[in-house]
Scaffold this motif. Structure first.
Motif, mmCIF file in Angstrom:
data_model
loop_
_atom_site.group_PDB
_atom_site.id
_atom_site.type_symbol
_atom_site.label_atom_id
_atom_site.label_comp_id
_atom_site.label_asym_id
_atom_site.label_seq_id
_atom_site.Cartn_x
_atom_site.Cartn_y
_atom_site.Cartn_z
ATOM 1 N N PRO A 48 0.816 -1.213 -0.077
ATOM 2 C CA PRO A 48 -0.024 0.088 -0.075
ATOM 3 C C PRO A 48 0.792 1.313 0.041
ATOM 4 O O PRO A 48 0.296 2.381 -0.387
ATOM 5 C CB PRO A 48 -0.779 0.029 1.246
ATOM 6 N N ASN A 51 1.211 1.695 -3.651
ATOM 7 C CA ASN A 51 -0.037 1.266 -4.503
ATOM 8 C C ASN A 51 0.411 0.514 -5.476
ATOM 9 O O ASN A 51 0.108 0.449 -6.838
ATOM 10 C CB ASN A 51 -0.635 2.580 -5.178
ATOM 11 N N CYS A 74 -7.233 7.732 -9.688
ATOM 12 C CA CYS A 74 -7.953 7.077 -8.414
ATOM 13 C C CYS A 74 -6.858 5.869 -7.964
ATOM 14 O O CYS A 74 -6.625 4.896 -8.925
ATOM 15 C CB CYS A 74 -9.227 6.776 -8.095
ATOM 16 N N ARG A 77 -9.216 -0.287 -4.871
ATOM 17 C CA ARG A 77 -9.311 -0.650 -3.609
ATOM 18 C C ARG A 77 -9.353 -2.224 -3.720
ATOM 19 O O ARG A 77 -10.052 -2.719 -4.766
ATOM 20 C CB ARG A 77 -10.940 -0.373 -3.032
ATOM 21 N N TRP A 78 -8.533 -2.956 -3.110
ATOM 22 C CA TRP A 78 -8.461 -4.506 -3.288
ATOM 23 C C TRP A 78 -9.522 -5.062 -2.301
ATOM 24 O O TRP A 78 -9.414 -4.836 -0.900
ATOM 25 C CB TRP A 78 -6.969 -4.989 -2.831
ATOM 26 N N ASP A 79 -10.458 -6.088 -2.884
ATOM 27 C CA ASP A 79 -11.613 -6.654 -1.858
ATOM 28 C C ASP A 79 -11.211 -8.094 -2.047
ATOM 29 O O ASP A 79 -11.565 -8.664 -2.956
ATOM 30 C CB ASP A 79 -13.014 -6.293 -2.615
ATOM 31 N N TYR A 97 -10.074 -5.740 -7.911
ATOM 32 C CA TYR A 97 -9.860 -4.383 -7.730
ATOM 33 C C TYR A 97 -11.117 -3.749 -8.108
ATOM 34 O O TYR A 97 -11.672 -3.735 -9.297
ATOM 35 C CB TYR A 97 -8.610 -3.905 -8.488
ATOM 36 N N ASP A 99 -12.078 0.385 -8.896
ATOM 37 C CA ASP A 99 -11.939 2.053 -8.762
ATOM 38 C C ASP A 99 -13.097 2.750 -8.127
ATOM 39 O O ASP A 99 -14.340 2.801 -8.399
ATOM 40 C CB ASP A 99 -11.835 2.552 -10.287
ATOM 41 N N PRO A 100 -12.643 3.355 -7.092
ATOM 42 C CA PRO A 100 -13.986 3.976 -6.177
ATOM 43 C C PRO A 100 -14.440 5.367 -6.948
ATOM 44 O O PRO A 100 -15.616 5.729 -6.834
ATOM 45 C CB PRO A 100 -13.128 4.393 -4.951
#
Length: 149
Positions: A48, A51, A74, A77-79, A97, A99-100
């Motif tokens: 992190p 990134n 942006c 976010r890794w879920d 992944y 993109d928010p």
């Protein structure tokens, strides 16, 4: 003759302007991602601070995925629990992944999945053996990669 002189002056001026003011500074950072033995097919290891996400892909290589989306700027976010990409993921594991900023989704290897038109960028991965005989993964992280939250 005057036209040629003007073209030469503007050409030289453009080069000087670009060299001094264009902000084309590109940073290169070498990331020691650790021993090769910590990576498995389909497993994502996050870095992190820079990134970057490393994942073992189906052919046994390690892919370094850029966590900054080029189009939106942006950070993804890794879920690790997202089931949607399972069939397309390396190793058929879970996780994606997102993109928010745009809602686009990529597989664990950074391939475009939902909404995304292009895969996430990747970085060069090299392998070096240290003095103790342990092979490490090194990633060449390139670019001016400021992200939006």
């Amino acid at each position: 003759m005057v036209g040629l002189a003007l073209v030469a002056v503007f050409g030289i001026g453009g080069v000087v302007w670009g060299g001094l003011f264009a902000g084309t500074h590109i940073e290169v950072q070498q990331l020691d991602a650790g021993p090769v033995s910590q990576f498995a097919i389909g497993q994502v290891v996050a870095y992190p601070d820079v990134n970057v996400y490393l994942v073992g892909i189906d052919d046994g290589r390690i892919r370094a995925v850029d966590g900054i989306v080029k189009e939106s700027g942006c950070a993804v976010r890794w879920d690790p629990a997202d089931e949607r990409t399972r069939a397309a993921n390396a190793g058929h594991g879970v996780g994606s992944y997102t993109d928010p900023c745009s809602g686009d989704v990529w597989t664990n290897a950074g391939n475009a999945f939902s909404g995304a038109k292009t895969p996430l960028r990747t970085f060069q991965v090299n392998y070096e053996t240290n003095d103790e005989g342990v092979q490490h993964v090194w990633v060449e992280v390139i670019g001016n990669r400021d992200s939006r939250p």
